[in-house]
Scaffold this active site. Sequence first.
Site, PDB file in Angstrom:
ATOM      1  N   ASN A   9      39.858  57.009  44.384  1.00 39.66           N
ATOM      2  CA  ASN A   9      38.789  56.545  44.515  1.00 39.66           C
ATOM      3  C   ASN A   9      38.215  55.911  45.507  1.00 39.66           C
ATOM      4  O   ASN A   9      38.731  54.603  45.625  1.00 39.66           O
ATOM      5  CB  ASN A   9      38.461  56.043  43.096  1.00 39.66           C
ATOM      6  N   LYS A  11      35.514  54.577  46.552  1.00 39.83           N
ATOM      7  CA  LYS A  11      34.492  53.327  46.342  1.00 39.83           C
ATOM      8  C   LYS A  11      33.611  53.443  47.376  1.00 39.83           C
ATOM      9  O   LYS A  11      33.283  54.332  47.898  1.00 39.83           O
ATOM     10  CB  LYS A  11      35.397  52.161  46.082  1.00 39.83           C
ATOM     11  N   HIS A  90      33.189  53.338  35.121  1.00 40.82           N
ATOM     12  CA  HIS A  90      34.138  52.567  36.022  1.00 40.82           C
ATOM     13  C   HIS A  90      33.867  51.073  35.762  1.00 40.82           C
ATOM     14  O   HIS A  90      32.613  50.551  35.655  1.00 40.82           O
ATOM     15  CB  HIS A  90      34.262  53.023  37.440  1.00 40.82           C
ATOM     16  N   GLU A  92      33.486  48.643  37.402  1.00 40.59           N
ATOM     17  CA  GLU A  92      32.579  47.829  38.382  1.00 40.59           C
ATOM     18  C   GLU A  92      31.109  48.324  38.092  1.00 40.59           C
ATOM     19  O   GLU A  92      30.473  47.584  38.463  1.00 40.59           O
ATOM     20  CB  GLU A  92      32.922  48.549  39.851  1.00 40.59           C
ATOM     21  N   GLU A 162      42.132  51.880  32.793  1.00 38.41           N
ATOM     22  CA  GLU A 162      42.303  50.993  33.984  1.00 38.41           C
ATOM     23  C   GLU A 162      41.990  49.644  33.648  1.00 38.41           C
ATOM     24  O   GLU A 162      40.585  49.131  33.225  1.00 38.41           O
ATOM     25  CB  GLU A 162      40.894  51.318  34.894  1.00 38.41           C
ATOM     26  N   GLY A 168      41.968  46.281  41.647  1.00 34.59           N
ATOM     27  CA  GLY A 168      41.656  45.660  42.939  1.00 34.59           C
ATOM     28  C   GLY A 168      42.595  44.288  43.046  1.00 34.59           C
ATOM     29  O   GLY A 168      42.430  43.367  43.904  1.00 34.59           O
ATOM     30  N   SER A 208      45.647  48.898  40.783  1.00 38.37           N
ATOM     31  CA  SER A 208      46.718  48.451  41.531  1.00 38.37           C
ATOM     32  C   SER A 208      47.976  49.360  41.557  1.00 38.37           C
ATOM     33  O   SER A 208      48.955  49.003  41.848  1.00 38.37           O
ATOM     34  CB  SER A 208      47.074  47.229  41.361  1.00 38.37           C
TER      35      SER A 208
HETATM   36  P1  PGA Z   1      42.609  49.785  42.764  1.00 33.64           P
HETATM   37  O1  PGA Z   1      41.382  50.560  41.976  1.00 33.64           O
HETATM   38  O2  PGA Z   1      43.906  50.864  42.919  1.00 33.64           O
HETATM   39  O3  PGA Z   1      42.202  49.272  44.086  1.00 33.64           O
HETATM   40  O4  PGA Z   1      42.947  48.783  41.810  1.00 33.64           O
HETATM   41  C1  PGA Z   1      41.350  51.282  41.047  1.00 33.64           C
HETATM   42  C2  PGA Z   1      40.195  51.820  40.597  1.00 33.64           C
HETATM   43  O5  PGA Z   1      39.278  50.857  40.806  1.00 33.64           O
HETATM   44  O6  PGA Z   1      39.901  52.921  40.224  1.00 33.64           O
END
Ligand code: PGA
Length: 244
Positions: A9, A11, A90, A92, A162, A168, A208
Site C-alpha cells: 500500500n 499510500k 482503510h 486512515e 489491520e 505505521g 508494521s
Molecule cells: P504500515 O501500513 O505497514 O506502514 O504499518 C500498513 C497499512 O496501512 O496498510
Amino acid sequence: MRTKLIAGNWKMNLNFIEAKELFRDVQAIENNDKAIALCVPACYLSAFSNAVDPFIFAQDVSAHVKGAYTGEVSASMLASLHIMGSLVGHSERRQYHAESASVLKEKVDRLLENNLIALYCIGETIEERNEQKHEAVIQKQIIEVLGHLTSEQMKNVIIAYEPVWAIGTGVTATTSQAQEMHAFIRNEIERSFGQTCASQIKILYGGSMNASNAKELLACPDVDGGLIGGASLKVDDFKFIYES
Ligand code: PGA
C-alpha cells in the site's frame, strides 16, 4: 488451499518517476507461490493498469455510480482500466475522511457490481483493545459492511486485519494476537457465509509488517498474506517479505 497475497500500500508516497522505478523493481521480483499486488495512488492507475503481475489496486473508490462528484473515481472507471479492485475502509480513510459503515458498504457494492475485488480493511484502536472490545469491534465492522452480501459475492472480497495501533507505528501484533484475530474473523465469516466461504477467503495482516517480522506472521495458519505500507516503499524490504 489459499494462495498467499503480498500487497503493498503505497499510500500518498512517491512521485511518478519513483513510482515507475519501484513498479519495475517489483515486477522483477522472481515469482514464487505467492501473488503480489500494489495499491497505488489514483493518478498512477492508468500507467500500471494492464499489469497482472503485480495486480494493481486502487486505494479508494467512490460510493457513487457516476455524476457530479468532483474528485471522485468510480468503480466502473477502475474496471475500464482493468484494475483488480480497491482498498475499502482503510483506517486512515475512516479516521481522516470520516468514512462511515454505510459509505463503506456502498463502496463495496460499487466494486462488486463491476466485478472488482474489495480489499476490505478492519481493525480496532488501542483503546478498544485495552477495553477488551476488539472482537466486538471487528464483528461490527464485518456485519455492517459485508453482512448483506451473498457467499457468491464474498468470493470477490479479501479482508485485511489491520489493528490501528500497529499501522505505521513500528508496533506489530504478536503472532498469537494476529492468529487469534484472524481465526476469530474466519469464524465470523463462517457464521455469516458458511464453511466454504470461510475456508476460501483471504485474510491479510497489516500493521508494521516488515522484513524482520513477516516470516513468523505469514506462518500463522489463518494469515493469508500481508498489507504492507512503509516497507512496500523499499524494494529490498518488500522482496524480503515476499520471499519470507
Ligand atoms: P504500515 O501500513 O505497514 O506502514 O504499518 C500498513 C497499512 O496501512 O496498510
